[in-house]
Design a protein around this motif. Sequence first.
Motif, PDB file in Angstrom:
ATOM      1  N   SER A   1      13.071  -2.076  10.482  1.00 53.22           N
ATOM      2  CA  SER A   1      11.813  -2.666  10.940  1.00 53.22           C
ATOM      3  C   SER A   1      10.732  -1.608  11.112  1.00 53.22           C
ATOM      4  N   ILE A   2      11.134  -0.450  11.610  1.00 57.79           N
ATOM      5  CA  ILE A   2      10.178   0.657  11.756  1.00 57.79           C
ATOM      6  C   ILE A   2       9.658   1.086  10.386  1.00 57.79           C
ATOM      7  N   ARG A   3      10.555   1.235   9.440  1.00 57.32           N
ATOM      8  CA  ARG A   3      10.162   1.666   8.100  1.00 57.32           C
ATOM      9  C   ARG A   3       9.231   0.654   7.434  1.00 57.32           C
ATOM     10  N   ILE A   4       9.531  -0.617   7.599  1.00 59.32           N
ATOM     11  CA  ILE A   4       8.682  -1.646   7.004  1.00 59.32           C
ATOM     12  C   ILE A   4       7.305  -1.636   7.661  1.00 59.32           C
ATOM     13  N   ARG A   5       7.249  -1.432   8.958  1.00 58.23           N
ATOM     14  CA  ARG A   5       5.963  -1.361   9.654  1.00 58.23           C
ATOM     15  C   ARG A   5       5.110  -0.226   9.110  1.00 58.23           C
ATOM     16  N   HIS A   6       5.718   0.926   8.889  1.00 57.73           N
ATOM     17  CA  HIS A   6       4.971   2.062   8.340  1.00 57.73           C
ATOM     18  C   HIS A   6       4.597   1.805   6.881  1.00 57.73           C
ATOM     19  N   ALA A   7       5.450   1.108   6.148  1.00 56.48           N
ATOM     20  CA  ALA A   7       5.123   0.769   4.763  1.00 56.48           C
ATOM     21  C   ALA A   7       3.901  -0.139   4.713  1.00 56.48           C
ATOM     22  N   GLN A   8       3.817  -1.103   5.612  1.00 53.80           N
ATOM     23  CA  GLN A   8       2.644  -1.984   5.669  1.00 53.80           C
ATOM     24  C   GLN A   8       1.381  -1.180   5.964  1.00 53.80           C
TER      25      GLN A   8
ATOM     26  N   ILE B   1       0.431   0.701   2.783  1.00 60.80           N
ATOM     27  CA  ILE B   1      -0.129  -0.227   1.795  1.00 60.80           C
ATOM     28  C   ILE B   1      -1.575  -0.540   2.143  1.00 60.80           C
ATOM     29  N   ALA B   2      -1.838  -0.786   3.414  1.00 60.74           N
ATOM     30  CA  ALA B   2      -3.204  -1.088   3.867  1.00 60.74           C
ATOM     31  C   ALA B   2      -4.149   0.084   3.620  1.00 60.74           C
ATOM     32  N   GLN B   3      -3.581   1.299   3.617  1.00 55.94           N
ATOM     33  CA  GLN B   3      -4.404   2.489   3.386  1.00 55.94           C
ATOM     34  C   GLN B   3      -4.606   2.779   1.902  1.00 55.94           C
ATOM     35  N   GLY B   4      -3.971   1.993   1.034  1.00 53.97           N
ATOM     36  CA  GLY B   4      -4.202   2.130  -0.399  1.00 53.97           C
ATOM     37  C   GLY B   4      -3.225   3.003  -1.152  1.00 53.97           C
ATOM     38  N   HIS B   5      -2.137   3.396  -0.535  1.00 57.74           N
ATOM     39  CA  HIS B   5      -1.144   4.222  -1.227  1.00 57.74           C
ATOM     40  C   HIS B   5      -0.387   3.386  -2.268  1.00 57.74           C
ATOM     41  N   ASP B   6       0.116   4.047  -3.308  1.00 58.81           N
ATOM     42  CA  ASP B   6       0.856   3.313  -4.337  1.00 58.81           C
ATOM     43  C   ASP B   6       2.267   3.027  -3.842  1.00 58.81           C
ATOM     44  N   LEU B   7       2.821   1.920  -4.334  1.00 63.24           N
ATOM     45  CA  LEU B   7       4.100   1.436  -3.825  1.00 63.24           C
ATOM     46  C   LEU B   7       5.254   2.395  -4.106  1.00 63.24           C
ATOM     47  N   ALA B   8       5.233   3.042  -5.248  1.00 62.67           N
ATOM     48  CA  ALA B   8       6.330   3.938  -5.601  1.00 62.67           C
ATOM     49  C   ALA B   8       6.464   5.081  -4.599  1.00 62.67           C
TER      50      ALA B   8
ATOM     51  N   ARG C   1      12.752  -9.243   2.718  1.00 60.90           N
ATOM     52  CA  ARG C   1      13.612  -9.873   3.715  1.00 60.90           C
ATOM     53  C   ARG C   1      12.963  -9.869   5.097  1.00 60.90           C
ATOM     54  N   VAL C   2      12.185  -8.832   5.393  1.00 66.84           N
ATOM     55  CA  VAL C   2      11.552  -8.719   6.707  1.00 66.84           C
ATOM     56  C   VAL C   2      10.193  -9.412   6.749  1.00 66.84           C
ATOM     57  N   VAL C   3       9.367  -9.195   5.736  1.00 68.75           N
ATOM     58  CA  VAL C   3       7.985  -9.689   5.740  1.00 68.75           C
ATOM     59  C   VAL C   3       7.878 -11.088   5.134  1.00 68.75           C
ATOM     60  N   GLY C   4       8.756 -11.391   4.178  1.00 71.73           N
ATOM     61  CA  GLY C   4       8.726 -12.711   3.560  1.00 71.73           C
ATOM     62  C   GLY C   4       8.132 -12.727   2.167  1.00 71.73           C
ATOM     63  N   ILE C   5       7.494 -11.641   1.757  1.00 70.48           N
ATOM     64  CA  ILE C   5       6.955 -11.505   0.409  1.00 70.48           C
ATOM     65  C   ILE C   5       7.248 -10.098  -0.089  1.00 70.48           C
ATOM     66  N   THR C   6       7.096  -9.867  -1.379  1.00 74.94           N
ATOM     67  CA  THR C   6       7.359  -8.548  -1.938  1.00 74.94           C
ATOM     68  C   THR C   6       6.234  -7.583  -1.562  1.00 74.94           C
ATOM     69  N   PRO C   7       6.500  -6.269  -1.628  1.00 74.23           N
ATOM     70  CA  PRO C   7       5.430  -5.299  -1.369  1.00 74.23           C
ATOM     71  C   PRO C   7       4.231  -5.480  -2.298  1.00 74.23           C
ATOM     72  N   GLY C   8       4.501  -5.850  -3.560  1.00 75.80           N
ATOM     73  CA  GLY C   8       3.413  -6.042  -4.523  1.00 75.80           C
ATOM     74  C   GLY C   8       2.491  -7.176  -4.120  1.00 75.80           C
ATOM     75  N   ARG C   9       3.069  -8.289  -3.706  1.00 74.36           N
ATOM     76  CA  ARG C   9       2.254  -9.428  -3.279  1.00 74.36           C
ATOM     77  C   ARG C   9       1.522  -9.114  -1.972  1.00 74.36           C
ATOM     78  N   TYR C  10       2.189  -8.365  -1.106  1.00 73.27           N
ATOM     79  CA  TYR C  10       1.537  -7.969   0.144  1.00 73.27           C
ATOM     80  C   TYR C  10       0.337  -7.063  -0.155  1.00 73.27           C
ATOM     81  N   GLN C  11       0.518  -6.148  -1.091  1.00 75.96           N
ATOM     82  CA  GLN C  11      -0.559  -5.252  -1.491  1.00 75.96           C
ATOM     83  C   GLN C  11      -1.723  -6.037  -2.084  1.00 75.96           C
ATOM     84  N   LEU C  12      -1.413  -7.011  -2.916  1.00 74.22           N
ATOM     85  CA  LEU C  12      -2.450  -7.831  -3.531  1.00 74.22           C
ATOM     86  C   LEU C  12      -3.231  -8.614  -2.487  1.00 74.22           C
ATOM     87  N   SER C  13      -2.509  -9.175  -1.503  1.00 74.21           N
ATOM     88  CA  SER C  13      -3.197  -9.938  -0.452  1.00 74.21           C
ATOM     89  C   SER C  13      -4.101  -9.045   0.378  1.00 74.21           C
TER      90      SER C  13
END
Length: 279
Positions: free
Chosen positions: A223-230, A233-240, A260-272
């Motif tokens: 959960s911590i890692r996913i929070r930092h990933a979000q 992503i919001a700061q514009g870093h690339d997913l890789a 599994r945690v957020v409900g959508i893929t990182p790519g879709r989250y980035q797009l939103s």
Amino acid sequence: MSQPRQWSRAVYEPDLRLESLQANFTTHTFARHWHTHYVIGMVEDGVQSFWCRRDTYTTPRGGLILLNPGEAHTGEAARSGGGFAYRALYPTAAHMASAMAEFGRPDAAPEFTKVRVDDVGMAEIVGRLHMALDASASLLERQSRWLGLLVALVRRFGAAPLRLPRAGDEPLAIARARAILEERYDQRLTLPEIAAQVGLSPYHLLRVFARATDLSPHAYLESIRIRHAQRLIAQGHDLASIAYAVGFSNQSHFTSRFRRVVGITPGRYQLSRRKTARS
């Protein structure tokens, strides 16, 4: 009608120092043999038959096989035909010693009293460990699931009665464990390392941490890692780059856990996030 393809694959997990077997057998018959290690086998599909302790046993889907070192046994598809899909884990004496240490008996070699077990809950624990190994889950998760399985097996099916220490609240140890996970979320953390730093045994840490948070340490870390990933992503870093920056071993594992945690893929989250920023 053709039979399913027969195959087998030996796997070595270097972090756990664990050997295992994955196979789909149709005509293969194991000769009578024995091992210096233990065997934790599970039939994933079909029906298996084997000889051990001067008797013949049948193992259906979800059935477990527990063998002690030195026990002669065989193995083959049941006479009903169709073959069987099979997985086996091969714990060493050192693995078992780590489990027995949780009961204060690290020098006692456990002995399984039953060679055949039908236990849905235990089969699920075995299955979840295999899934974690297949998915290259975090080292913390793999170590936690492996130790958890061994402790559960020797406690439930071992010959000697065993009792774990009482699981108290341990607020200081839990606070320190949480701090370690927060501060070092991007590192390759291990269960023994965290346990040593908070002054608890590895399995006792798992028990009291879950009691305090309703999460395992590896789920808390995820959960911590996913929070930092979000955040990244919001700061514009690339997913890789994000996957490795927050501690995931590969892009695929990052994607599946994020979804599994957020409900959508990182790519879709980035797009939103991008659409929101433009609006």
